[in-house]
Scaffold this motif. Structure first.
Motif, PDB file in Angstrom:
ATOM      1  N   TYR A 195      50.368  28.400  42.603  1.00  0.00           N
ATOM      2  CA  TYR A 195      49.696  27.269  41.965  1.00  0.00           C
ATOM      3  C   TYR A 195      48.469  26.891  42.785  1.00  0.00           C
ATOM      4  CZ  TYR A 195      48.733  22.643  40.137  1.00  0.00           C
ATOM      5  OH  TYR A 195      48.106  21.548  39.596  1.00  0.00           O
ATOM      6  N   ALA A 196      47.315  26.834  42.140  1.00  0.00           N
ATOM      7  CA  ALA A 196      46.073  26.438  42.802  1.00  0.00           C
ATOM      8  C   ALA A 196      45.902  24.929  42.684  1.00  0.00           C
ATOM      9  CB  ALA A 196      44.882  27.158  42.185  1.00  0.00           C
ATOM     10  N   VAL A 197      46.075  24.236  43.798  1.00  0.00           N
ATOM     11  CA  VAL A 197      45.898  22.784  43.835  1.00  0.00           C
ATOM     12  C   VAL A 197      44.427  22.448  43.649  1.00  0.00           C
ATOM     13  CG1 VAL A 197      46.190  20.725  45.271  1.00  0.00           C
ATOM     14  CG2 VAL A 197      47.891  22.549  45.355  1.00  0.00           C
ATOM     15  N   SER A 198      43.565  23.249  44.269  1.00  0.00           N
ATOM     16  CA  SER A 198      42.113  23.118  44.135  1.00  0.00           C
ATOM     17  C   SER A 198      41.545  24.532  44.253  1.00  0.00           C
ATOM     18  CB  SER A 198      41.561  22.212  45.243  1.00  0.00           C
ATOM     19  OG  SER A 198      41.604  22.860  46.484  1.00  0.00           O
ATOM     20  N   PRO A 199      40.239  24.697  44.119  1.00  0.00           N
ATOM     21  CA  PRO A 199      39.686  26.057  44.264  1.00  0.00           C
ATOM     22  C   PRO A 199      39.938  26.678  45.640  1.00  0.00           C
ATOM     23  CG  PRO A 199      38.109  24.644  43.157  1.00  0.00           C
ATOM     24  CD  PRO A 199      39.231  23.748  43.613  1.00  0.00           C
TER      25      PRO A 199
ATOM     26  N   SER B 287      55.519  30.051  45.910  1.00  0.00           N
ATOM     27  CA  SER B 287      56.957  30.120  46.154  1.00  0.00           C
ATOM     28  C   SER B 287      57.441  31.448  45.592  1.00  0.00           C
ATOM     29  CB  SER B 287      57.695  28.951  45.488  1.00  0.00           C
ATOM     30  OG  SER B 287      57.554  29.019  44.089  1.00  0.00           O
ATOM     31  N   ALA B 288      58.426  32.050  46.266  1.00  0.00           N
ATOM     32  CA  ALA B 288      58.894  33.369  45.849  1.00  0.00           C
ATOM     33  C   ALA B 288      60.355  33.563  46.193  1.00  0.00           C
ATOM     34  CB  ALA B 288      58.065  34.457  46.528  1.00  0.00           C
TER      35      ALA B 288
ATOM     36  N   TYR C 292      51.969  42.914  40.117  1.00  0.00           N
ATOM     37  CA  TYR C 292      51.244  42.441  38.938  1.00  0.00           C
ATOM     38  C   TYR C 292      51.322  40.921  38.901  1.00  0.00           C
ATOM     39  CZ  TYR C 292      49.926  41.645  34.105  1.00  0.00           C
ATOM     40  OH  TYR C 292      49.303  41.198  32.973  1.00  0.00           O
ATOM     41  N   SER C 293      50.222  40.278  38.543  1.00  0.00           N
ATOM     42  CA  SER C 293      50.245  38.824  38.364  1.00  0.00           C
ATOM     43  C   SER C 293      49.723  38.489  36.981  1.00  0.00           C
ATOM     44  CB  SER C 293      49.417  38.119  39.442  1.00  0.00           C
ATOM     45  OG  SER C 293      48.057  38.421  39.303  1.00  0.00           O
ATOM     46  N   TYR C 294      50.254  37.416  36.421  1.00  0.00           N
ATOM     47  CA  TYR C 294      49.903  36.979  35.069  1.00  0.00           C
ATOM     48  C   TYR C 294      49.545  35.500  35.119  1.00  0.00           C
ATOM     49  CZ  TYR C 294      50.399  35.736  30.154  1.00  0.00           C
ATOM     50  OH  TYR C 294      50.177  35.263  28.892  1.00  0.00           O
TER      51      TYR C 294
ATOM     52  N   THR D 288      47.907  28.309  37.415  1.00  0.00           N
ATOM     53  CA  THR D 288      49.245  28.837  37.694  1.00  0.00           C
ATOM     54  C   THR D 288      49.342  30.318  37.354  1.00  0.00           C
ATOM     55  OG1 THR D 288      50.130  26.675  37.109  1.00  0.00           O
ATOM     56  CG2 THR D 288      51.699  28.477  37.269  1.00  0.00           C
ATOM     57  N   GLN D 289      49.890  31.084  38.298  1.00  0.00           N
ATOM     58  CA  GLN D 289      50.125  32.510  38.091  1.00  0.00           C
ATOM     59  C   GLN D 289      51.577  32.848  38.392  1.00  0.00           C
ATOM     60  OE1 GLN D 289      47.541  34.566  40.779  1.00  0.00           O
ATOM     61  NE2 GLN D 289      45.821  34.558  39.357  1.00  0.00           N
ATOM     62  N   LEU D 290      52.153  33.724  37.594  1.00  0.00           N
ATOM     63  CA  LEU D 290      53.453  34.317  37.875  1.00  0.00           C
ATOM     64  C   LEU D 290      53.193  35.718  38.410  1.00  0.00           C
ATOM     65  CD1 LEU D 290      55.387  33.395  34.611  1.00  0.00           C
ATOM     66  CD2 LEU D 290      55.410  32.190  36.788  1.00  0.00           C
ATOM     67  N   TYR D 291      53.970  36.160  39.394  1.00  0.00           N
ATOM     68  CA  TYR D 291      53.751  37.494  39.925  1.00  0.00           C
ATOM     69  C   TYR D 291      55.064  38.178  40.270  1.00  0.00           C
ATOM     70  CZ  TYR D 291      54.252  35.225  44.496  1.00  0.00           C
ATOM     71  OH  TYR D 291      54.715  34.504  45.561  1.00  0.00           O
ATOM     72  N   VAL D 292      54.997  39.490  40.282  1.00  0.00           N
ATOM     73  CA  VAL D 292      56.120  40.318  40.694  1.00  0.00           C
ATOM     74  C   VAL D 292      55.537  41.488  41.490  1.00  0.00           C
ATOM     75  CG1 VAL D 292      56.162  41.701  38.566  1.00  0.00           C
ATOM     76  CG2 VAL D 292      58.233  41.483  39.937  1.00  0.00           C
ATOM     77  N   SER D 293      56.219  41.885  42.558  1.00  0.00           N
ATOM     78  CA  SER D 293      55.752  43.016  43.352  1.00  0.00           C
ATOM     79  C   SER D 293      56.945  43.788  43.900  1.00  0.00           C
ATOM     80  CB  SER D 293      54.842  42.559  44.495  1.00  0.00           C
ATOM     81  OG  SER D 293      55.568  41.811  45.434  1.00  0.00           O
ATOM     82  N   THR D 294      56.709  45.037  44.220  1.00  0.00           N
ATOM     83  CA  THR D 294      57.733  45.897  44.804  1.00  0.00           C
ATOM     84  C   THR D 294      57.160  46.574  46.035  1.00  0.00           C
ATOM     85  OG1 THR D 294      57.067  47.813  43.502  1.00  0.00           O
ATOM     86  CG2 THR D 294      58.766  46.385  42.562  1.00  0.00           C
ATOM     87  N   HIS D 295      58.045  47.043  46.908  1.00  0.00           N
ATOM     88  CA  HIS D 295      57.590  47.849  48.035  1.00  0.00           C
ATOM     89  C   HIS D 295      58.643  48.880  48.409  1.00  0.00           C
ATOM     90  CE1 HIS D 295      59.914  45.006  50.581  1.00  0.00           C
ATOM     91  NE2 HIS D 295      60.070  46.077  51.347  1.00  0.00           N
TER      92      HIS D 295
END
Length: 117
Positions: free
Chosen positions: A57-61, A67-68, A22-24, A30-37
């Motif tokens: 983080y999107a520096v440009s389009p 980072s994780a 899921y990403s928010y 800027t997006q925060l995300y969490v994932s599982t596997h």
């Protein structure tokens, strides 16, 4: 929500990996995300599970930086790692990605070309 099933063929048995996440969006860039596997095991490879949490983080389009913090558990032994990556979208279907991954016993530098469909 992302749901992907990956099948990797080995010589004796197929290994199944299920990823979900899921990403928010915190801001437009800027997006925060969490994932599982979860990964199935074979005679030669133990089953594993993991968790990843990070920031994109999107520096440009077309350019983004990620980072994780990752964790991987195999046979009740957990390894924690850090991952830094950047991605350049050449087009909507093709991107170039560079990754530096540091885990307890390994250091990986990865350059790749991705294809989206």
């Amino acid at each position: 929500m992302v749901f992907i099933i990956t099948v990797t063929a080995t010589t004796k048995f197929d290994v199944w990996q299920i990823d979900s996440g899921y990403s928010y969006s915190v801001t437009d860039n800027t997006q925060l995300y969490v994932s599982t596997h979860l990964t199935s095991g074979t005679d030669s490879q133990s089953a594993s599970n993991g968790l990843t949490s990070g920031v994109k983080y999107a520096v440009s389009p077309r350019i983004s930086i990620n980072s994780a913090i990752t964790s991987e558990t195999i046979n009740s032994h957990t390894t924690v790692g850090l991952e830094f990556s950047s991605q350049y979208d050449v087009s909507q279907k093709v991107n170039v990605r560079a990754t530096v991954d540091y885990a307890e016993l390994e250091q990986i530098i990865e350059l790749g070309l991705g294809f989206s469909f």
